[in-house]
Scaffold this active site. Structure first.
Site, short mmCIF file in Angstrom:
data_model
loop_
_atom_site.label_atom_id
_atom_site.label_comp_id
_atom_site.label_asym_id
_atom_site.label_seq_id
_atom_site.Cartn_x
_atom_site.Cartn_y
_atom_site.Cartn_z
N HIS A 65 0.67 -1.00 0.03
CA HIS A 65 -0.07 -0.15 0.05
C HIS A 65 1.03 1.15 -0.03
O HIS A 65 0.21 2.41 -0.17
CB HIS A 65 -0.87 -0.21 1.20
CG HIS A 65 -0.50 0.31 2.67
ND1 HIS A 65 -0.17 -0.54 3.41
CD2 HIS A 65 -0.02 1.57 2.98
CE1 HIS A 65 0.54 -0.10 4.59
NE2 HIS A 65 0.53 1.11 4.36
N ASP A 108 -0.57 -7.71 1.63
CA ASP A 108 0.13 -6.43 1.68
C ASP A 108 1.65 -6.21 1.64
O ASP A 108 2.23 -6.07 2.52
CB ASP A 108 -0.31 -5.57 2.72
CG ASP A 108 -0.10 -3.98 2.74
OD1 ASP A 108 0.28 -3.37 1.80
OD2 ASP A 108 -0.26 -3.36 3.86
N GLY A 199 2.17 6.66 10.02
CA GLY A 199 3.65 7.33 9.80
C GLY A 199 4.49 6.34 9.48
O GLY A 199 5.43 6.90 8.51
N SER A 201 4.55 2.65 7.61
CA SER A 201 4.11 1.39 7.13
C SER A 201 5.52 0.70 6.52
O SER A 201 6.38 1.51 6.02
CB SER A 201 3.14 1.32 6.25
OG SER A 201 1.90 1.88 6.68
N GLY A 202 5.15 -0.61 6.24
CA GLY A 202 6.62 -1.35 5.40
C GLY A 202 7.62 -1.65 6.37
O GLY A 202 8.43 -2.66 5.77
#
Length: 249
Positions: A65, A108, A199, A201-202
């Site tokens: 995303h 995701d 703030g 992600s990933g």
């Protein structure tokens, strides 16, 4: 059938009201300088977008995303994004599962092929992925790190921050998140004030030295005391896809 359809529609809108893309580290601490050398800042021309982590010399893993903006490069080799002594490498290609549409539908995960190989050494290292499909045990203490805000309404931080989070039983997580997507891990953000929020992600969920999860979503804008679990993509469920991309790209 009509009542089932109505329930699914209601669940979808409830999720998009409560779930927040992008996350930050809440009630953590500054990461030690020589730790977590696999961390990457995934960036656009305007700066930091998401977290990520180096798994080979020329591949970074992050969340699918995060591709809602034009990702151009990654920054590695520095815990402080403002010091200027970091290493920037252009993103050559992005790989996502072909049927990824939304975090609530799962999958995701994204692989970023870098334009050149990172030079591994004292400032940059890779992190290992699981060797086979696995189930992380409930109550196992793991770590999550990132450069996002550290409180509700705050600002992104310059220094990488890290926090310990405990893995939550999948059945408990599904009770709190009705309709939870498959192939996820829940850890932190429920029954605690530690975890991630909007703030960053990933980034990786690291357990026993392995990157087992990818920061995916949580309850929207509730950074201090989330009352639902934080949700991560379960990396071990995508190893076949990951290995295929790495071998053919």
């Amino acid at each position: 059938m009509e009542s089932l359809h109505a329930f699914l529609v209601l669940a979808y809108f409830i999720f998009h009201f409560f779930a927040g893309y992008g996350t930050d580290i809440i009630h953590g601490k500054k990461a030690p300088d020589k730790s977590m050398l696999y961390m990457a800042s995934v960036q656009s021309s305007k700066g930091h977008v998401c977290g990520g982590f180096l798994v080979t010399e020329d591949f970074v893993v992050t969340a699918a995303h995060c591709d809602t903006v034009n990702i151009t490069h990654v920054v590695i080799g520095n815990h402080n994004l403002q010091q200027g002594s970091d290493i920037k490498i252009i993103v050559e290609k992005k790989f996502k599962p072909s049927n990824f549409n939304d975090v609530w539908l799962g999958k995701d995960i994204m692989l970023l092929k870098l334009s050149r190989k990172a030079q591994l050494g004292c400032k940059v290292q890779i992190i290992q992925l699981p060797c086979a499909e696995m189930n992380v045990k409930a109550d196992e203490v793991c770590q999550v790190a990132g450069w996002g805000r550290n409180r509700t309404g705050g600002e992104n931080v310059d220094d990488l921050r890290v926090v310990n989070v405990s893995v939550i039983n999948p059945e408990v997580c599904r009770e709190q998140w009705p309709g939870l997507p498959v192939n996820v891990i829940c850890a932190g953000g429920y029954g605690t004030d530690k975890g991630f929020c909007q703030g960053d992600s990933g980034g990786p969920l690291v357990c026993n030295g392995l990157a087992v999860g990818i920061v995916s979503f949580n309850k929207y804008r509730n950074c201090n005391y989330p009352d639902v679990p934080n949700v991560y993509t379960d990396i071990s469920k995508y190893l076949q896809w990951i290995n295929k991309v790495l071998a053919t790209s």
